[in-house]
Design a protein around this motif. Structure first.
Motif, short mmCIF file in Angstrom:
data_model
loop_
_atom_site.label_atom_id
_atom_site.label_comp_id
_atom_site.label_asym_id
_atom_site.label_seq_id
_atom_site.Cartn_x
_atom_site.Cartn_y
_atom_site.Cartn_z
N GLY A 192 -5.76 -2.29 3.87
CA GLY A 192 -4.70 -1.51 3.25
C GLY A 192 -5.25 -0.43 2.34
O GLY A 192 -4.74 0.70 2.32
N ASN A 193 -6.28 -0.75 1.56
CA ASN A 193 -6.89 0.25 0.68
C ASN A 193 -7.46 1.41 1.48
O ASN A 193 -7.29 2.58 1.13
N LEU A 194 -8.16 1.08 2.56
CA LEU A 194 -8.74 2.13 3.41
C LEU A 194 -7.64 2.98 4.06
O LEU A 194 -7.79 4.19 4.20
N LEU A 195 -6.54 2.32 4.42
CA LEU A 195 -5.43 3.07 5.01
C LEU A 195 -4.82 4.03 4.00
O LEU A 195 -4.57 5.20 4.32
N ALA A 196 -4.57 3.54 2.78
CA ALA A 196 -3.99 4.41 1.75
C ALA A 196 -4.89 5.60 1.47
O ALA A 196 -4.42 6.73 1.28
N PRO A 213 -0.77 1.74 -3.75
CA PRO A 213 -0.43 0.79 -2.68
C PRO A 213 -1.63 -0.10 -2.35
O PRO A 213 -2.77 0.37 -2.31
N PHE A 214 -1.36 -1.38 -2.17
CA PHE A 214 -2.37 -2.40 -1.84
C PHE A 214 -3.38 -2.62 -2.96
O PHE A 214 -4.42 -3.24 -2.74
N ALA A 215 -3.09 -2.12 -4.16
CA ALA A 215 -4.05 -2.27 -5.26
C ALA A 215 -3.31 -2.54 -6.57
O ALA A 215 -3.64 -1.96 -7.61
N ALA A 236 5.00 0.59 -0.66
CA ALA A 236 4.50 1.47 -1.71
C ALA A 236 3.84 2.70 -1.11
O ALA A 236 4.00 3.82 -1.61
N LEU A 237 3.11 2.49 -0.01
CA LEU A 237 2.48 3.62 0.68
C LEU A 237 3.55 4.58 1.20
O LEU A 237 3.48 5.80 0.98
N GLY A 238 4.56 4.04 1.88
CA GLY A 238 5.61 4.88 2.44
C GLY A 238 6.41 5.59 1.37
O GLY A 238 6.72 6.79 1.50
N PRO A 279 -0.01 -6.35 3.74
CA PRO A 279 1.03 -6.82 2.81
C PRO A 279 2.24 -5.90 2.77
O PRO A 279 2.12 -4.67 2.74
N LEU A 280 3.42 -6.50 2.76
CA LEU A 280 4.66 -5.75 2.82
C LEU A 280 4.84 -4.84 1.61
O LEU A 280 5.26 -3.68 1.74
#
Length: 518
Positions: free
Chosen positions: A73-77, A225-227, A156-158, A150-151
């Motif tokens: 998720g971190n890498l995606l963000a 997001p994810f953090a 949060a990313l979106g 994680p949902l």
């Protein structure tokens, strides 16, 4: 605000193809990125290695923002760090299109003569842009959450994407009140967007981290997001959007319909001798756009060239990542594949300029400025060719400067200029198709942007996900030599030039035979 919902239905009808197209197209990007990340970094050790190499790289941070951890998720963000810029650009252009452009074309006066409140049009435009950004953010979050991340982080990313769009919808609303023309409003909005990106880059890449808090782009990253999501950042974005919308309403109340708050600069009483030809007039109209595209892409080239060495270090022990770069760049060594893929992206960007320069024909026609020019000794074909000169020569200038900037940052000097110029045949195909639409279907010339978006999707997502070669072959960019590192083939280039010539010829013949305006 009387009539807001009626006007909202009107703008939704007008954008019934454009809005779903960009929402669905951009929604595929985060999902595709996550699939690639999972394939390239299947375990925690490989992701940690990526994090160790890039978390402190100033160039990577300036380009994409901070990397908060080593999870997928971190890498995606981090990989989606530029998406808020794209969403912000779409949002502000949407608001300007349905406000200042409507006034400039005289349609706002017609709707205002009905039972419609003074601010209903502005409210409808902002609601459309903000609603579309929200839908995109939710769909993007659902798309990546369906792949097992994680949902909370996914949404949060979106919503980080959405908040950037909300704020810049407000920026577009304010800019539309300041200038007399839609192009001026777009220029102000894009200038604010560039400033926001630079503030975010300066804050994340340097010691003055507080600068990133001055940028809506930085807020999207500070949502984390994810953090350890910081949901309160959404309240900051909503407050800023509300303040900007209120400011736009207040400014709108202080001016007449069709007027602006910033005074128009008076022109000369007589035209210069240098403006006494269609080509000279086209240069006067096109030079600002050409300059913005050239400088903007050159700056991106400096960033992309600066991180090229880091790419080699990142994929040194990771065959999966090397394979991804190889598919994007058409094979060969990793550095060559990375640079070839970068040249393809620059080609797609230059195609955006080519489409915009060609659509100037339709813009001049729709605004009623083409008729006075054509009432002189200037012929239709000569007038059109004057603008097409910049649609074809302009991308060459943009790509040459961008290739040189990338090569300088990479360390090869102007050695990447030929690789950048190799994208021209595909760029010219887009210009030719846009000319064809202008001649035969002038009301549907915006479809050229949809075609460009489709080619972008095929290049960024289709290549990585290994879509069918038949599908990928739809894009002219798939038929170009992958330089540096590849071999140049004459036959595909000649076919692309032949298609371009046929499209331009047919478009010009149709332009000669139809009504202007049409």
């Amino acid at each position: 605000m009387t009539g807001t919902w009626t006007l909202l239905r009107l703008v939704l009808r007008r954008d019934r193809f454009l809005v779903p197209l960009w929402i669905l197209g951009l929604t595929l990007a985060p999902a595709g990125y996550l699939s690639s990340i999972k394939a390239a970094y299947p375990d925690a050790a490989s992701r940690q290695h990526f994090y160790d190499l890039n978390a402190t790289s100033a160039t990577f941070v300036v380009r994409n923002g901070p990397l908060y951890g080593s999870s997928a998720g971190n890498l995606l963000a981090w990989q989606c760090g530029f998406v808020p810029v794209v969403v912000g650009l779409i949002a502000l252009l949407t608001v300007v299109r349905h406000t200042r452009t409507e006034e400039e074309a005289g349609r706002r006066e017609l709707t205002g003569a009905t039972v419609v409140g003074r601010h209903a049009g502005l409210a409808a435009a902002v609601l459309l842009a903000c609603g579309a950004c929200l839908v995109f953010g939710l769909l993007a979050g659902l798309g990546v959450a369906a792949q097992g991340v994680p949902l909370a982080g996914a949404f949060a990313l979106g919503l980080g994407f959405s908040l950037a769009g909300w704020v810049f919808a407000g920026v577009g609303a304010v800019a539309a009140q300041l200038t007399w023309s839609a192009s001026g409003a777009r220029g102000i909005g894009i200038g604010v967007l560039v400033l926001a990106f630079l503030l975010r880059a300066a804050g994340d890449g340097g010691s003055a981290g507080w600068l990133a808090w001055l940028s809506p782009i930085g807020w999207a990253h500070r949502l984390r997001p994810f953090a350890g999501e910081q949901w309160w950042v959404l309240a900051v974005a909503l407050a800023a959007t509300g303040l900007l919308a209120a400011a736009a309403v207040a400014l709108s109340a202080r001016r007449d319909l069709g007027a602006a708050l910033l005074p128009a600069r008076l022109g000369r009483s007589g035209a210069k001798a240098s403006l006494r030809s269609p080509l000279a007039l086209a240069w006067r109209l096109q030079r600002g756009t050409l300059l913005v595209w050239t400088v903007g892409l050159a700056l991106v080239g400096l960033l992309m060239g600066g991180v090229a060495r880091n790419v080699a270090e990142t994929v040194r022990d990771n065959r999966a990542v090397a394979e991804v770069f190889s598919r994007l760049g058409g094979g060969g060594p990793v550095l060559d594949a990375y640079l070839a893929g970068t040249m393809t992206l620059f080609g797609l960007a230059a195609a955006g300029y080519a489409v915009q320069a060609t659509l100037k024909l339709r813009a001049e026609e729709a605004a009623g400025r083409a008729e006075p020019v054509l009432a002189t000794a200037a012929g239709r074909v000569g007038w059109a060719l004057a603008h097409l000169t910049f649609a074809f020569a302009g991308p060459a200038c943009v790509l040459a400067v961008t290739g040189a900037a990338t090569g300088i940052a990479y360390g090869s000097g102007p050695g990447l200029v030929p690789a950048a110029l190799a994208q021209l045949p595909a760029v010219w195909v887009l210009a030719g198709v846009t000319t064809l639409l202008t001649g035969f279907l002038p009301r549907f010339t915006a479809a050229a942007w949809g075609l460009l978006a489709g080619f972008l999707l095929l290049s960024l997502v289709g290549s990585v996900l290994r879509w069918s070669s038949v599908v990928l072959a739809i894009s002219p960019f798939q038929h170009l030599p992958r330089l540096p590192g590849g071999t140049f083939s004459v036959a595909p280039t000649l076919w692309l030039l032949l298609i371009t010539t046929a499209a331009v010829t047919a478009g010009l013949l149709a332009l000669r035979r139809r009504d202007i305006p049409s």
